[in-house]
Write a protein that holds these residues in place. Structure first.
Motif, PDB file in Angstrom:
ATOM      1  N   LEU A 115       0.781  -1.119   0.019  1.00  0.00           N
ATOM      2  CA  LEU A 115       0.115  -0.091   0.028  1.00  0.00           C
ATOM      3  C   LEU A 115       0.797   0.955   0.030  1.00  0.00           C
ATOM      4  O   LEU A 115       2.067   1.205   0.843  1.00  0.00           O
ATOM      5  N   PHE A 116       0.632   2.324  -0.739  1.00  0.00           N
ATOM      6  CA  PHE A 116       1.276   3.479  -0.766  1.00  0.00           C
ATOM      7  C   PHE A 116       0.601   4.497  -0.818  1.00  0.00           C
ATOM      8  O   PHE A 116      -0.523   4.678  -1.338  1.00  0.00           O
ATOM      9  N   ARG A 117       0.946   5.642  -0.040  1.00  0.00           N
ATOM     10  CA  ARG A 117       0.226   6.886   0.064  1.00  0.00           C
ATOM     11  C   ARG A 117       1.193   8.200   0.191  1.00  0.00           C
ATOM     12  O   ARG A 117       2.125   7.875   1.010  1.00  0.00           O
ATOM     13  N   ARG A 118       1.047   9.096  -0.411  1.00  0.00           N
ATOM     14  CA  ARG A 118       1.723  10.496  -0.196  1.00  0.00           C
ATOM     15  C   ARG A 118       0.933  11.368   0.753  1.00  0.00           C
ATOM     16  O   ARG A 118      -0.476  11.612   0.376  1.00  0.00           O
ATOM     17  N   PHE A 119       1.388  11.842   1.508  1.00  0.00           N
ATOM     18  CA  PHE A 119       0.690  12.751   2.565  1.00  0.00           C
ATOM     19  C   PHE A 119       1.351  14.104   2.291  1.00  0.00           C
ATOM     20  O   PHE A 119       2.737  14.175   2.355  1.00  0.00           O
ATOM     21  N   ALA A 120       0.428  15.072   2.242  1.00  0.00           N
ATOM     22  CA  ALA A 120       1.151  16.664   2.006  1.00  0.00           C
ATOM     23  C   ALA A 120       0.761  17.573   3.130  1.00  0.00           C
ATOM     24  O   ALA A 120      -0.098  17.315   3.924  1.00  0.00           O
ATOM     25  N   PHE A 121       1.634  18.152   3.512  1.00  0.00           N
ATOM     26  CA  PHE A 121       1.488  19.257   4.575  1.00  0.00           C
ATOM     27  C   PHE A 121       1.856  20.531   4.316  1.00  0.00           C
ATOM     28  O   PHE A 121       2.567  20.813   3.533  1.00  0.00           O
ATOM     29  N   ALA A 122       1.151  21.534   4.902  1.00  0.00           N
ATOM     30  CA  ALA A 122       1.527  22.973   4.616  1.00  0.00           C
ATOM     31  C   ALA A 122       2.638  23.611   5.338  1.00  0.00           C
ATOM     32  O   ALA A 122       3.480  24.245   4.516  1.00  0.00           O
ATOM     33  N   GLN A 123       3.301  22.896   6.172  1.00  0.00           N
ATOM     34  CA  GLN A 123       4.563  23.358   6.665  1.00  0.00           C
ATOM     35  C   GLN A 123       5.359  22.262   7.429  1.00  0.00           C
ATOM     36  O   GLN A 123       4.958  21.343   7.467  1.00  0.00           O
ATOM     37  N   ASN A 147       6.071  10.075   1.848  1.00  0.00           N
ATOM     38  CA  ASN A 147       5.477   8.914   1.008  1.00  0.00           C
ATOM     39  C   ASN A 147       5.765   7.725   1.978  1.00  0.00           C
ATOM     40  O   ASN A 147       6.941   7.653   2.629  1.00  0.00           O
ATOM     41  N   ILE A 148       4.605   6.906   2.251  1.00  0.00           N
ATOM     42  CA  ILE A 148       4.831   5.620   2.935  1.00  0.00           C
ATOM     43  C   ILE A 148       4.399   4.270   2.197  1.00  0.00           C
ATOM     44  O   ILE A 148       3.514   4.465   1.318  1.00  0.00           O
ATOM     45  N   THR A 149       5.057   3.595   2.347  1.00  0.00           N
ATOM     46  CA  THR A 149       4.790   2.223   1.795  1.00  0.00           C
ATOM     47  C   THR A 149       4.787   0.991   2.677  1.00  0.00           C
ATOM     48  O   THR A 149       5.748   1.067   3.570  1.00  0.00           O
ATOM     49  N   ILE A 150       3.582   0.616   2.741  1.00  0.00           N
ATOM     50  CA  ILE A 150       3.282  -0.472   3.687  1.00  0.00           C
ATOM     51  C   ILE A 150       3.436  -1.956   2.950  1.00  0.00           C
ATOM     52  O   ILE A 150       2.803  -2.100   1.941  1.00  0.00           O
ATOM     53  N   GLY A 151       4.339  -3.010   3.455  1.00  0.00           N
ATOM     54  CA  GLY A 151       4.662  -4.130   2.723  1.00  0.00           C
ATOM     55  C   GLY A 151       3.322  -5.110   3.404  1.00  0.00           C
ATOM     56  O   GLY A 151       3.223  -5.031   4.692  1.00  0.00           O
TER      57      GLY A 151
END
Length: 88
Positions: free
Chosen positions: A17-25, A58-62
């Motif tokens: 599973l892959f997801r990119r989390f974006a933050f303002a600061q 960016n996080i990848t869960i195996g």
């Protein structure tokens, strides 16, 4: 299978599973990483890969068993997503 699970992209080879989390600061990015570290230590489960910059993670869960994604993998992904939603 490249469908979406709660904002996570499923990948088949290998099953992840892959997801990119974006933050303002940067402070938000750092708080999220600190919260992720605490969660991982608490449940003794860590992402397979973490890549980050000033305002993203960016996080990848195996897959736990390296053959197929399970409900346990999805629960871990959901808990990580909840950290981001709470602003941690």
């Amino acid at each position: 299978m490249n469908d979406d699970f709660q904002g996570w992209e499923r990948r088949d080879k290998p099953p992840t599973l892959f997801r990119r989390f974006a933050f303002a600061q940067y402070a938000q990015t750092r708080a999220f990483l600190d919260a992720l570290s605490a969660l991982s230590e608490e449940i003794q489960r860590h992402p397979q890969n973490i890549n980050f910059g000033t305002t993203y993670v960016n996080i990848t869960i195996g897959a736990v068993d390296d053959t197929a994604l399970s409900a346990e993998d999805e629960q871990f992904a959901g808990r990580i997503a909840a950290l981001a939603e709470r602003g941690e």
